[in-house]
Design a protein around this motif. Structure first.
Motif, PDB file in Angstrom:
ATOM      1  N   LEU A 104      -2.182 -26.688  54.751  1.00 30.98           N
ATOM      2  CA  LEU A 104      -1.894 -26.352  53.362  1.00 30.98           C
ATOM      3  C   LEU A 104      -3.079 -26.713  52.479  1.00 30.98           C
ATOM      4  O   LEU A 104      -3.569 -27.854  52.507  1.00 30.98           O
ATOM      5  CB  LEU A 104      -0.645 -27.108  52.881  1.00 30.98           C
ATOM      6  CG  LEU A 104      -0.092 -26.684  51.505  1.00 30.98           C
ATOM      7  CD1 LEU A 104       0.529 -25.292  51.598  1.00 30.98           C
ATOM      8  CD2 LEU A 104       0.937 -27.695  51.011  1.00 30.98           C
ATOM      9  N   VAL A 105      -3.564 -25.753  51.697  1.00 32.46           N
ATOM     10  CA  VAL A 105      -4.660 -25.983  50.769  1.00 32.46           C
ATOM     11  C   VAL A 105      -4.341 -25.338  49.433  1.00 32.46           C
ATOM     12  O   VAL A 105      -3.451 -24.485  49.332  1.00 32.46           O
ATOM     13  CB  VAL A 105      -5.999 -25.416  51.300  1.00 32.46           C
ATOM     14  CG1 VAL A 105      -6.447 -26.157  52.554  1.00 32.46           C
ATOM     15  CG2 VAL A 105      -5.893 -23.920  51.548  1.00 32.46           C
ATOM     16  N   THR A 106      -5.095 -25.757  48.424  1.00 33.73           N
ATOM     17  CA  THR A 106      -4.964 -25.189  47.079  1.00 33.73           C
ATOM     18  C   THR A 106      -6.346 -24.794  46.592  1.00 33.73           C
ATOM     19  O   THR A 106      -7.315 -25.539  46.768  1.00 33.73           O
ATOM     20  CB  THR A 106      -4.335 -26.200  46.112  1.00 33.73           C
ATOM     21  OG1 THR A 106      -3.000 -26.495  46.547  1.00 33.73           O
ATOM     22  CG2 THR A 106      -4.275 -25.657  44.690  1.00 33.73           C
TER      23      THR A 106
ATOM     24  N   GLU B 126      -8.474 -36.724  41.088  1.00 27.89           N
ATOM     25  CA  GLU B 126      -7.250 -37.084  41.788  1.00 27.89           C
ATOM     26  C   GLU B 126      -7.055 -36.244  43.050  1.00 27.89           C
ATOM     27  O   GLU B 126      -6.492 -36.719  44.038  1.00 27.89           O
ATOM     28  CB  GLU B 126      -6.041 -36.880  40.869  1.00 27.89           C
ATOM     29  CG  GLU B 126      -6.018 -37.788  39.649  1.00 27.89           C
ATOM     30  CD  GLU B 126      -4.859 -37.444  38.736  1.00 27.89           C
ATOM     31  OE1 GLU B 126      -4.003 -36.616  39.137  1.00 27.89           O
ATOM     32  OE2 GLU B 126      -4.806 -37.992  37.612  1.00 27.89           O
ATOM     33  N   ALA B 127      -7.504 -35.003  43.031  1.00 25.19           N
ATOM     34  CA  ALA B 127      -7.281 -34.096  44.164  1.00 25.19           C
ATOM     35  C   ALA B 127      -8.234 -34.411  45.308  1.00 25.19           C
ATOM     36  O   ALA B 127      -9.326 -34.961  45.111  1.00 25.19           O
ATOM     37  CB  ALA B 127      -7.473 -32.651  43.710  1.00 25.19           C
ATOM     38  N   ASP B 128      -7.815 -34.051  46.517  1.00 20.16           N
ATOM     39  CA  ASP B 128      -8.655 -34.209  47.711  1.00 20.16           C
ATOM     40  C   ASP B 128      -9.472 -32.929  47.865  1.00 20.16           C
ATOM     41  O   ASP B 128      -9.122 -32.021  48.625  1.00 20.16           O
ATOM     42  CB  ASP B 128      -7.774 -34.457  48.932  1.00 20.16           C
ATOM     43  CG  ASP B 128      -8.586 -34.791  50.181  1.00 20.16           C
ATOM     44  OD1 ASP B 128      -9.832 -34.791  50.094  1.00 20.16           O
ATOM     45  OD2 ASP B 128      -7.978 -35.029  51.236  1.00 20.16           O
ATOM     46  N   VAL B 129     -10.583 -32.838  47.124  1.00 20.16           N
ATOM     47  CA  VAL B 129     -11.396 -31.627  47.101  1.00 20.16           C
ATOM     48  C   VAL B 129     -12.271 -31.575  48.346  1.00 20.16           C
ATOM     49  O   VAL B 129     -13.079 -32.476  48.591  1.00 20.16           O
ATOM     50  CB  VAL B 129     -12.265 -31.556  45.831  1.00 20.16           C
ATOM     51  CG1 VAL B 129     -13.178 -30.336  45.879  1.00 20.16           C
ATOM     52  CG2 VAL B 129     -11.376 -31.505  44.593  1.00 20.16           C
TER      53      VAL B 129
ATOM     54  N   GLY C  94     -13.468 -23.245  40.909  1.00 23.12           N
ATOM     55  CA  GLY C  94     -14.091 -23.015  42.204  1.00 23.12           C
ATOM     56  C   GLY C  94     -13.782 -24.074  43.240  1.00 23.12           C
ATOM     57  O   GLY C  94     -14.482 -24.174  44.250  1.00 23.12           O
ATOM     58  N   ASP C  95     -12.724 -24.881  43.038  1.00 27.23           N
ATOM     59  CA  ASP C  95     -12.406 -25.972  43.958  1.00 27.23           C
ATOM     60  C   ASP C  95     -11.487 -25.520  45.085  1.00 27.23           C
ATOM     61  O   ASP C  95     -10.569 -24.725  44.884  1.00 27.23           O
ATOM     62  CB  ASP C  95     -11.738 -27.126  43.201  1.00 27.23           C
ATOM     63  CG  ASP C  95     -12.659 -27.737  42.158  1.00 27.23           C
ATOM     64  OD1 ASP C  95     -13.771 -28.132  42.534  1.00 27.23           O
ATOM     65  OD2 ASP C  95     -12.273 -27.803  40.974  1.00 27.23           O
TER      66      ASP C  95
ATOM     67  N   ALA D  16      -9.066 -27.553  47.635  1.00 25.21           N
ATOM     68  CA  ALA D  16      -8.501 -28.891  47.802  1.00 25.21           C
ATOM     69  C   ALA D  16      -7.443 -28.892  48.895  1.00 25.21           C
ATOM     70  O   ALA D  16      -6.744 -27.893  49.119  1.00 25.21           O
ATOM     71  CB  ALA D  16      -7.897 -29.385  46.494  1.00 25.21           C
ATOM     72  N   LEU D  17      -7.308 -30.039  49.544  1.00 28.58           N
ATOM     73  CA  LEU D  17      -6.301 -30.210  50.585  1.00 28.58           C
ATOM     74  C   LEU D  17      -4.939 -30.443  49.936  1.00 28.58           C
ATOM     75  O   LEU D  17      -4.821 -31.143  48.925  1.00 28.58           O
ATOM     76  CB  LEU D  17      -6.669 -31.409  51.460  1.00 28.58           C
ATOM     77  CG  LEU D  17      -5.887 -31.598  52.767  1.00 28.58           C
ATOM     78  CD1 LEU D  17      -6.089 -30.423  53.711  1.00 28.58           C
ATOM     79  CD2 LEU D  17      -6.319 -32.907  53.436  1.00 28.58           C
ATOM     80  N   GLY D  18      -3.900 -29.860  50.529  1.00 35.28           N
ATOM     81  CA  GLY D  18      -2.548 -30.095  50.057  1.00 35.28           C
ATOM     82  C   GLY D  18      -2.214 -29.337  48.797  1.00 35.28           C
ATOM     83  O   GLY D  18      -2.745 -28.257  48.530  1.00 35.28           O
ATOM     84  N   SER D  19      -1.343 -29.960  47.994  1.00 31.58           N
ATOM     85  CA  SER D  19      -0.840 -29.303  46.788  1.00 31.58           C
ATOM     86  C   SER D  19      -1.009 -30.241  45.597  1.00 31.58           C
ATOM     87  O   SER D  19      -0.068 -30.924  45.181  1.00 31.58           O
ATOM     88  CB  SER D  19       0.640 -28.938  46.974  1.00 31.58           C
ATOM     89  OG  SER D  19       1.138 -28.275  45.841  1.00 31.58           O
TER      90      SER D  19
END
Length: 595
Positions: free
Chosen positions: A536-538, A430-433, A544-545, A547-550
């Motif tokens: 913003l990144v997470t 689901e995440a934008d890795v 070890g990922d 990802a963009l955003g939250s």
């Protein structure tokens, strides 16, 4: 007053005098493990130096006597033309301050001694590479020392960089010969590749002398050495001394001075370490991890510091010297590859980890080097795990009958327990890795990208920041302290970024392949996407990922180790009512301390 002590099984003084690193070496001697011969200049000597601005009375004479004893015990001559003795000069405070102070390697490799080493080993590229590594680390440490002492006078002349040396040495002195390094940075921020340009080259090299990549290597190394010496003379106003005793005097001064370096002061402030302790200086015979294809260096935990699992964990570099592992600039190999390449070294390391664990009654961390298939231990300390790893280790040590339940409870703090339920990104699908690296410290951090330590400090005033760097050095300490999470393009689980972040409990991802950091352009690039500073990144320090955003974050349920520990806590306190987990542990602590 005596300023120097031998490092042996018979040395009796405490870490407050010897420093924690030297005390660890004493322990290794007592356990019968292989340790390079050496001695330690006490923390009292550092305090006297910082108070008076010069080496204390009598220390130079004691250094000469200690070196003479080292020559006698090793059968080598310090700075001499035949069987030359080279030494490492390292800091060692009573409290661990990883990478915050100066280190000098291969000290004593004067021009004459370098020729002697070349003749002894029949490997001139190795000898020249070792001299170049000495010059870079010595220049780095002494320039750093001058900058502290003279309030920036050296910096005003412009930093001396090894990249400049390459430029002045001519186009044939490429980065394959010497890595870019800033001479105003501490020694462990400097990486010289040694005989093998990369870990990949080291692993692939079947030759007896893996460093001989081209027929022009000796000329390249010679030009680089001359360029470094020329830059030092022009920028620093004085040459690197070609007398081994003078080198040692200046190196001790440089390590003492580095106690007051801004990065060291920041680390102490973050970790509530007093500023008046001072550091010891450890001088030991060099073991050359860059000697040949059967040499290398590494770090090892007796258990996995991320999970607490009872398996050795760490990194190894074949054909390299020790500082290159912690700098993060070189590509390391998983520790298990040591078993495949050097089974005897691996067996010796496993035996050492077992013996040290039995002594500590808990996990340990060691730094080691092996030269031509022979293992040597350079440092040891307790593992100091946090979060779920600390809980798992405490409960498993009870099962292994190394400690009792009461001690297990006292070894786990409420803070460890709060971090035992590790957050993670709920679904990488689901995440934008953007990219994936190696999780070096568990947890999730969300914040805006900062590409420099100074930028992280500035941006953290208005919100959480994720510091993204090619690798970190001790000079980044203020940025590491300000950041919520840390990402590096290079390095492994024992790199500077990983070690410092783990001590601070900050989610960290290292070794992100394909990640490019453009500090000048204030941006990072991964998977063909360029993100400006402030994006913003997470990061997920477990998986070890990056990802963009939250993205959505979940927290793991309490595992069997947490449940077992809390059951013991309730038995000790006598209170089995429903409460917060930290309250249950705190109640057990109060009951145990009242006994």
């Amino acid at each position: 007053m005596r300023w120097i002590r031998a490092i042996s099984a018979h040395t009796e003084e405490s870490a407050e005098t010897l420093g924690g690193k030297a005390l660890g070496l004493v322990l290794l001697h007592r356990l019968g493990l292989p340790v390079p011969a050496g001695f330690v200049v006490t923390t009292e000597g550092c305090r006297a130096f910082l108070r008076d601005g010069r080496l204390p009375e009598g220390l130079r004479d004691e250094l000469a006597t200690a070196v003479a004893e080292l020559e006698r015990s090793t059968g080598r001559t310090f700075g001499g033309p035949h069987k030359p003795l080279a030494v490492s000069v390292r800091s060692g405070a009573s409290v661990s301050m990883p990478g915050m102070m100066n280190t000098i390697l291969n000290l004593g490799l004067t021009a004459e001694a370098t020729e002697g080493l070349a003749a002894e080993t029949a490997d001139r590229p190795f000898a020249l590479a070792s001299r170049l590594a000495f010059l870079t680390s010595f220049t780095s440490a002494t320039a750093d020392s001058d900058a502290i002492a003279n309030a920036g006078a050296v910096a005003n002349a412009g930093p001396i960089t090894i990249a400049d040396a390459i430029t002045h040495a001519g186009p044939t002195a490429t980065a394959d010969v010497i890595a870019t390094a800033d001479a105003t940075a501490p020694a462990d921020a400097i990486t010289y590749p040694g005989p093998t340009a990369t870990a990949d080259a080291a692993s692939a090299a079947p030759a007896e002398h893996p460093g001989r990549r081209t027929g022009n290597e000796e000329a390249h190394l010679t030009r680089s050495i001359e360029a470094v010496q020329d830059l030092v003379r022009r920028r620093g106003g004085r040459p690197v001394p070609d007398d081994a005793a003078h080198q040692l005097d200046q190196a001790v001064e440089a390590v003492f001075s580095s106690w007051d370096a801004p990065r060291a002061r920041t680390y102490r402030e973050v970790n509530a370490i007093p500023h008046d302790l001072g550091t010891a200086v450890i001088v030991q015979r060099m073991v050359f991890g860059n000697r040949d294809a059967r040499s290398g260096t590494g770090v090892a935990f007796s258990r996995d510091p991320n999970t607490g699992e009872n398996v050795p964990f760490g990194e190894v570099l074949f054909g390299h010297q020790g500082e290159e592992v912690v700098s993060g600039r070189a590509t390391t190999r998983p520790l298990r590859q040591l078993a495949e390449r050097e089974p005897d070294v691996w067996a010796g390391l496993l035996d050492a980890l077992h013996r040290i664990e039995e002594h500590y009654r808990g996990p340990c961390y060691v730094e080691f080097t092996f030269q031509s298939g022979e293992l040597w231990l350079l440092q040891v300390r307790p593992g100091r795990f946090v979060g779920s790893a600390a809980v798992r280790v405490a409960t498993e040590l009870v099962a292994e009958r190394l400690i009792g339940r009461e001690e297990a409870l006292l070894r786990v703090s409420p803070l460890h327990l709060r971090h035992a339920r590790t957050p993670r990104i709920a679904s990488v699908e689901e995440a934008d890795v953007l990219a994936r690296g190696i999780g070096a410290c568990p947890g999730v951090a969300t914040g805006r990208i900062a590409t420099t330590a100074d930028g992280a400090v500035r941006m953290a005033r208005t919100g959480p920041v994720v510091l993204v760097r090619p690798e970190t050095s001790p000079n980044d300490m203020h940025g590491l302290a300000a950041a919520t999470g840390i990402v590096t393009a290079r390095g492994g689980p024992a790199s500077h970024a990983a070690v410092v972040a783990r001590a601070m409990g900050k989610p960290t991802v290292v070794g992100v392949r394909g990640l490019t950091v453009d500090a000048g352009g204030a941006s990072v690039t991964a998977a063909g996407r360029t993100l400006p500073e402030g994006t913003l990144v997470t990061i997920d320090g477990t998986g070890g990922d990056l990802a963009l955003g939250s993205p959505r974050v979940v927290t793991d349920a309490a595992d069997e180790h947490v449940r077992r520990l809390l059951a013991w806590a309730d038995d000790v306190s006598g209170d089995h009512s429903a409460r917060e987990e930290a309250q249950r542990l705190e109640a057990a602590h109060r009951a145990l301390r009242a006994l």
